[in-house]
Scaffold this motif. Sequence first.
Motif, short mmCIF file in Angstrom:
data_model
loop_
_atom_site.label_atom_id
_atom_site.label_comp_id
_atom_site.label_asym_id
_atom_site.label_seq_id
_atom_site.Cartn_x
_atom_site.Cartn_y
_atom_site.Cartn_z
N UNK A 264 1.03 -1.33 -0.16
CA UNK A 264 -0.30 -0.09 0.03
C UNK A 264 0.90 1.19 0.00
N UNK A 265 1.95 1.07 0.60
CA UNK A 265 2.82 2.13 0.74
C UNK A 265 2.13 3.63 1.18
N UNK B 21 9.60 -0.89 11.88
CA UNK B 21 8.85 0.14 11.04
C UNK B 21 7.62 -0.44 10.43
N UNK B 22 6.68 0.28 10.67
CA UNK B 22 5.24 0.22 9.72
C UNK B 22 4.71 1.17 9.37
N UNK B 23 4.04 1.08 8.49
CA UNK B 23 3.30 2.36 7.54
C UNK B 23 2.17 2.83 8.75
N UNK B 24 1.52 1.65 9.50
CA UNK B 24 0.37 2.24 10.15
C UNK B 24 1.01 3.02 11.56
N UNK C 210 2.22 10.86 12.94
CA UNK C 210 1.78 12.03 12.45
C UNK C 210 0.29 12.35 13.22
N UNK C 211 -0.51 11.68 13.32
CA UNK C 211 -1.84 11.95 14.10
C UNK C 211 -1.40 12.41 15.46
N UNK C 212 -0.28 12.07 16.12
CA UNK C 212 0.05 12.30 17.59
C UNK C 212 0.74 13.50 17.58
N UNK C 213 0.90 14.15 16.44
CA UNK C 213 1.94 15.33 16.43
C UNK C 213 3.54 14.91 16.33
#
Length: 222
Positions: free
Chosen positions: A28-29, A183-186, A192-195
């Motif tokens: 999905x990248x 590391x995972x994209x999720x 990012x959502x957590x700043x």
Amino acid sequence: MTHICERFDSLGFDNPERTYRLGIMGGTFDPIHIGHLACAEQIREKFGLDAIVFIPAGVPVYKKHLDITPAHHRFEMCRLACESNPFFDASSLEIDRAGDTYTVDTLRDLRAYYPENVELYFITGADAVFSIIKWRESSAIASLAHLIAATRPGYVVSDEQKADLLLHSDFSITYAEVTALAISSSDLRARVGEGKSLRYLVMQRVFDYIEREGLYQGVAHE
Ligand code: ATP
Ligand code: MG
């Protein structure tokens, strides 16, 4: 099919005497991260691949229920991530195809496009290897490409599981150890959502793109 990607459209055509090995990394990248890139680079070295093409999925069947970033963003991040490595490129093959994404269709397209002296190597992480046998036309996949399963932290494939895979599928899978990068994209999307910062977890150009486009901020995608 007239075009696969910018860098490797002519692979195999200029020298029919030589065998070329093309690696294919599907996913999905969302977004592409250094785990994907380091894994691909090490597999390239290990198997003497001439090129690796990253093919972001259009509508991944198994992720249909999830909120996925529009394909043009995922493709552009792959393109940017590959820019500094002459052995890598991104292809919009799957996102240009209408309808659901099936790996078998992609491999058939690649097989039809490239001459016989180009061998296909489909690369997946250890987590994806078990789902392959459940994929549509899995035996066709096996006849079109060699399969390489790379180690991935958190996903151990035991000897029993390997034997079981051999018994219940037509696949001959080669297992390869790569440097563990958990590391995972999720996780990156959640960060990012957590700043929190993605710096050093994605390529600088991808980092800049995510900031510029405001991706993964929880805002609606355009
Ligand atoms: P998500 O968390 O959204 O599922 P992901 O990080 O697993 O994202 P995908 O796009 O699902 O990324 O993965 C594409 C391919 O890359 C899969 O074959 C997966 O197993 C492999 N892969 C992903 N991350 C790593 C990693 N850190 N090390 C090795 N392989 C990886
Ligand atoms: Mg995944």
